[in-house]
Design an enzyme around this catalytic site. Structure first.
Site, PDB file in Angstrom:
ATOM      1  N   ASP A  93       0.670  -1.030   0.114  1.00 12.84           N
ATOM      2  CA  ASP A  93      -0.039   0.089  -0.010  1.00 12.84           C
ATOM      3  C   ASP A  93       0.751   1.230  -0.029  1.00 12.84           C
ATOM      4  O   ASP A  93       1.705   1.471   0.951  1.00 12.84           O
ATOM      5  CB  ASP A  93      -0.874  -0.171   1.163  1.00 12.84           C
ATOM      6  CG  ASP A  93      -1.920   1.090   1.357  1.00 12.84           C
ATOM      7  OD1 ASP A  93      -2.507   1.333   0.184  1.00 12.84           O
ATOM      8  OD2 ASP A  93      -2.453   1.233   2.439  1.00 12.84           O
ATOM      9  N   ARG A 290      -3.978 -11.376  26.534  1.00  9.24           N
ATOM     10  CA  ARG A 290      -4.625 -12.212  25.622  1.00  9.24           C
ATOM     11  C   ARG A 290      -6.276 -11.987  25.710  1.00  9.24           C
ATOM     12  O   ARG A 290      -6.866 -12.027  24.544  1.00  9.24           O
ATOM     13  CB  ARG A 290      -4.318 -13.792  26.066  1.00  9.24           C
ATOM     14  CG  ARG A 290      -3.126 -13.967  25.447  1.00  9.24           C
ATOM     15  CD  ARG A 290      -2.443 -15.517  25.945  1.00  9.24           C
ATOM     16  NE  ARG A 290      -2.132 -15.348  27.410  1.00  9.24           N
ATOM     17  CZ  ARG A 290      -1.624 -16.399  28.098  1.00  9.24           C
ATOM     18  NH1 ARG A 290      -1.290 -17.251  27.299  1.00  9.24           N
ATOM     19  NH2 ARG A 290      -1.649 -16.389  29.390  1.00  9.24           N
TER      20      ARG A 290
HETATM   21  P1  13P Z   1      -8.817   4.857   5.429  1.00  7.80           P
HETATM   22  O1  13P Z   1      -8.243   5.691   6.408  1.00  7.80           O
HETATM   23  O2  13P Z   1     -10.224   5.415   4.981  1.00  7.80           O
HETATM   24  O3  13P Z   1      -9.210   3.508   6.173  1.00  7.80           O
HETATM   25  O4  13P Z   1      -8.190   4.631   4.153  1.00  7.80           O
HETATM   26  C1  13P Z   1      -7.288   3.531   4.099  1.00  7.80           C
HETATM   27  C2  13P Z   1      -6.233   3.769   2.829  1.00  7.80           C
HETATM   28  O5  13P Z   1      -6.661   4.240   1.996  1.00  7.80           O
HETATM   29  C3  13P Z   1      -5.204   2.422   2.860  1.00  7.80           C
HETATM   30  O6  13P Z   1      -4.585   2.953   1.609  1.00  7.80           O
HETATM   31  O1  G3H Z   2      -3.305   5.186   3.576  1.00  5.40           O
HETATM   32  C1  G3H Z   2      -2.421   4.644   4.579  1.00  5.40           C
HETATM   33  C2  G3H Z   2      -2.988   3.599   5.329  1.00  5.40           C
HETATM   34  O2  G3H Z   2      -4.127   3.709   6.187  1.00  5.40           O
HETATM   35  C3  G3H Z   2      -1.758   3.366   5.901  1.00  5.40           C
HETATM   36  O3  G3H Z   2      -1.520   3.764   7.338  1.00  5.40           O
HETATM   37  O4  G3H Z   2       1.138   4.255   6.976  1.00  5.40           O
HETATM   38  O5  G3H Z   2      -0.187   4.599   9.023  1.00  5.40           O
HETATM   39  O6  G3H Z   2       0.375   1.969   7.970  1.00  5.40           O
HETATM   40  P1  G3H Z   2      -0.076   3.617   7.860  1.00  5.40           P
HETATM   41 ZN    ZN Z   3      -4.444   4.966   0.996  1.00  4.57          ZN
END
Ligand code: 13P
Ligand code: G3H
Ligand code: ZN
Length: 324
Positions: A93, A290
């Protein structure tokens, strides 16, 4: 079974969206796998075909650096063994070019996102094309982003800039990306809209019209930030003010317009926060990690079932398996 997002999108396109859920730790992973099989409190419950769903497991750069990225891979491989019925993609991501190459070379990820959306159009295209060329050599598919969401995204503080349909055409043609994340009014985090703001379906419709037929679109920042969970957090001592998210009833209309992947991270964090706050409040004598962990895994699994119902992916697992 790990598949590419492309395989999942082919089955979903125009009918429903695949939930793309971020994970950081073991409890989230177990809750996610159980939820996508319609199980709740235990790994041994039978699979529920009416709710079981294909899904995308997303790993951010933040998640990779939280402990050591190798723990995530080992955990996911184990979950794939413990839950042999699942069908899912493993996706990076919001990758940088460097993170994308690392994931492509690891041989573990089936899909990466290159996020160069903060660059000018030409540079975004050039970076994305380099990643696509390297990923495609190994059968890995690439999501790219055009336009800017609002809110905070990793270390980038974005200001909203909706995707221009004409630019999207040029971008897809020249970058040869496999799917495109579009900015249509959402933002990351728990504070998405103010007043009467919402999704720009007109922009989405125009993008769909000009892109090649059945080209998969992605919607980031799609948590619904449910009032129920925000209230539970605040009642248990939290201080989340003016939280708001995407209306869950807009997921399916977006899917009909070509959105195949809907990203959800914040909602999972809200469930985690509420369960742990309540647990500390209600059992102050407990110091074992837990009991709240078990409550969280069950609550998160139930939440995934609910979310997949809204995305239309619930009940689609058998059909996806057949289509592979
Ligand atoms: P949210 O913050 O709305 O959950 O979006 C997550 C996201 O786009 C991760 O790439
Ligand atoms: O788009 C961002 C996602 O919510 C991931 O968030 O970079 O804090 O793991 P993070
Ligand atoms: Zn995102």
């Amino acid at each position: 079974m790990i598949v590419t997002t492309e395989q999942l999108f082919k089955h979903a396109y125009g009918n429903y969206a695949i939930g793309a859920y971020n994970i950081n730790n073991l409890e989230q992973t177990v809750g996610l796998f159980r939820g996508n099989l319609g199980k709740s409190a235990s790994n041994d419950e039978p699979v529920d075909p009416s709710t079981s769903a294909p899904f995308i497991l997303q790993i951010s750069r933040g998640a990779r650096g939280y402990t050591d990225k190798r723990f995530l891979e080992a955990m996911i491989r184990t979950a794939d063994e413990v839950f042999p019925e699942v069908v899912f993609a493993v996706h990076l991501d919001h990758g940088t070019e460097e993170a994308c190459y690392d994931c492509i070379d690891s041989g573990f990820y089936s899909s990466v996102m290159i996020d160069a959306s903060h660059e000018k159009l030409d540079e975004n295209i050039a970076i994305t094309r380099r990643v696509v060329d390297r990923a495609h050599e190994k059968g890995i598919v690439v999501e790219a982003e055009l336009g800017q969401l609002g809110g905070v995204e990793e270390d980038i503080v974005g200001s909203v800039c909706l995707t221009e349909p004409d630019e999207a055409v040029e971008f897809v043609e020249k970058s040869v990306c496999d799917s495109l994340a579009v900015a249509i009014g959402t933002s990351h985090g728990a504070h998405k809209f103010s007043g009467s703001q919402g999704l720009h379906f007109d922009v989405l419709e125009n993008i769909k019209k000009v892109l090649p037929e059945n080209f998969p679109l992605v919607m980031h920042g799609s948590s619904s930030v449910p009032k129920e969970w925000v209230d539970r957090i605040n009642t248990a001592g939290g201080k989340l003010k003016d939280a708001s998210g995407v209306d869950e009833d807009q997921y399916l209309p977006a899917a009909k317009l070509g959105v195949c992947k809907i990203n959800i991270d914040t909602d999972g964090r809200l469930v985690w926060c509420a369960i742990h706050r309540e647990s500390f409040r209600d059992t102050p004598e407990n110091f074992d990690l837990r009991p709240p962990g078990k409550l969280f895994m069950a609550a998160y699994a139930d939440y995934i079932v609910h979310k997949n119902g809204k995305l239309g992916s619930a009940g689609q697992l058998a059909g996806v398996r057949k289509s592979l």
